[in-house]
Design an enzyme around this catalytic site. Structure first.
Site, PDB file in Angstrom:
ATOM      1  N   LYS A 116       0.781  -1.252  -0.136  1.00  0.00           N
ATOM      2  CA  LYS A 116      -0.004   0.067   0.041  1.00  0.00           C
ATOM      3  C   LYS A 116       0.821   1.336  -0.081  1.00  0.00           C
ATOM      4  O   LYS A 116       0.563   2.156  -0.706  1.00  0.00           O
ATOM      5  CB  LYS A 116      -0.984   0.097   1.248  1.00  0.00           C
ATOM      6  N   LYS A 172     -11.215  -3.562  -2.501  1.00  0.00           N
ATOM      7  CA  LYS A 172     -12.034  -2.389  -2.404  1.00  0.00           C
ATOM      8  C   LYS A 172     -11.228  -1.290  -3.021  1.00  0.00           C
ATOM      9  O   LYS A 172     -11.903  -0.210  -3.860  1.00  0.00           O
ATOM     10  CB  LYS A 172     -12.426  -2.042  -0.768  1.00  0.00           C
ATOM     11  N   LYS A 192      -5.434 -10.041  -5.905  1.00  0.00           N
ATOM     12  CA  LYS A 192      -6.784 -10.221  -5.281  1.00  0.00           C
ATOM     13  C   LYS A 192      -7.738  -9.084  -5.554  1.00  0.00           C
ATOM     14  O   LYS A 192      -7.416  -7.825  -5.797  1.00  0.00           O
ATOM     15  CB  LYS A 192      -6.589 -10.276  -3.767  1.00  0.00           C
TER      16      LYS A 192
END
Ligand code: ATP
Ligand code: MG
Length: 333
Positions: free
Chosen positions: A112, A199, A196
């Site tokens: 991230k 969101k 994956k």
């Protein structure tokens, strides 16, 4: 009864199929055998600097989807993380038990923060797994149902629990076990089936969302990335796209992947996709409708959340008092 705890971040308008199959359905099942506590972890969502005007709405929408999927407020506690201040209080204690190197090895932080660059990242993203450990240990949790992507964070929670017990005495923290159901623990992005479904990282076309319009769900499934072969068979490495569709099909129908593969012998990808779209839309429609009802009655929803927060906070305070005492903090009169 053993205790189960889990949470999801309110990082989008809708939960997706990975959240639903990998986590939410497991939460619902575990209510039968466990003392269940489920949270909308809004403090975690702050690590991605959400627009304040959408965060509140997303928090309610996330809770609405828990209820719609079958989290039962008569049997389980359902609350918003920021309503229970003990999460942040325990996090501070746990941060003093966490090694810098240990936190630095977390792959979610690396992924991230790489995406936003070093100057765009924040300390909250780094300490995210410590807050998650606090979420879990605060309720003396035995079982944590999550997707595969959370395995490493769970491992850290276990290490911290063990460390508390070693340094402060047995019984300081319960050691949580991951509950990861292999078949649904990693639902892949439809457009890039090597990643994956996420969101915040997936493109709209890569997702299947609970609150999405059925036509859009069908469209996304029909335009899912497959491969240049024409044979429908399960092979995660060579055929990640088709294998992902087969896993989703199997999860919704309860039929084994091999049986599904046998049915589609000699058929084309288009057949599989079209049937899968029907299966998914049919299964998600009642969840979608029920979630919309909860979203349209915010007073009713807020009262479920207030009740959950009051009860969760009472449980959390007992744990926090124990740990504050054992680390040697002076009790307030
Ligand atoms: P974000 O991209 O904002 O991190 P997310 O899609 O990863 O969102 P989270 O709120 O971080 O969702 O995670 C909620 C739960 O859903 C966790 O238990 C996580 O392991 C699980 N989960 C997330 N993505 C998937 C997936 N693709 N397959 C299976 N489980 C998943
Ligand atoms: Mg995530």
């Amino acid at each position: 009864k053993p205790r189960v705890f889990s949470g999801m971040q309110p990082t989008s308008e809708s939960l997706h199929l990975g959240n639903y199959l990998g986590a939410l359905l497991q939460w619902v099942r575990l209510q039968d055998t466990h003392d269940a506590i489920y949270s909308v972890v809004d403090l975690h969502a702050l690590t991605v600097a959400p627009d304040p005007s959408v965060l509140r709405d997303r928090t309610r929408r996330t809770a609405a989807q828990y209820l719609a999927a079958g989290v039962d407020p008569e049997r389980s506690l359902l609350f918003v993380q920021s309503h229970v201040p003990q999460h942040v209080e325990l996090m501070w204690i746990l941060s003093t038990f966490t090694g810098m190197g240990e936190a630095g090895r977390m792959t979610q932080f690396k992924d991230k923060s790489a995406k936003v660059g070093e100057s765009g990242t924040n300390v909250g993203l780094f300490t995210y797994p410590v807050l998650m450990a606090a979420d879990i240990l605060l309720y003396d949790t035995n079982v944590v149902p999550v997707g595969e992507d959370q395995r490493q964070h769970l491992e850290l929670s276990r290490d911290l629990a063990q460390r508390l017990n070693t340094r402060l005495g047995e019984g300081t923290a319960a050691i949580p076990e991951p509950h990861i159901v292999k078949e649904v623990a990693k639902i892949q992005d439809l457009q890039d089936p090597t990643k994956k479904m996420s969101k915040s990282a997936s493109s709209p076309k890569g997702l299947i969302e609970i609150l999405q319009d059925p036509k859009a769900i069908a469209k996304n499934i029909k335009s899912a990335t497959t491969d240049t072969e024409t044979v429908i068979r399960y092979d995660e490495d060579a055929k990640p796209g088709v294998s992902n569709l087969l896993r989703i099909y199997s999860a919704f129908t309860g039929r084994a992947v091999d049986a599904i593969v046998a049915d589609y012998e000699g058929k084309m990808y288009g057949h599989l996709k079209s049937d899968l779209a029907d299966v998914v839309v049919e299964a998600l429609t009642p969840v979608h409708d029920s979630a919309m009802e909860w979203i349209e009655s915010p007073e009713r929803l807020d009262s479920v959340l207030a009740d959950g927060a009051a009860k969760a906070s009472a449980i959390a305070q007992v744990t926090l008092d124990r740990i504050y005492d054992r680390v040697g903090l002076l009790p307030a009169l």
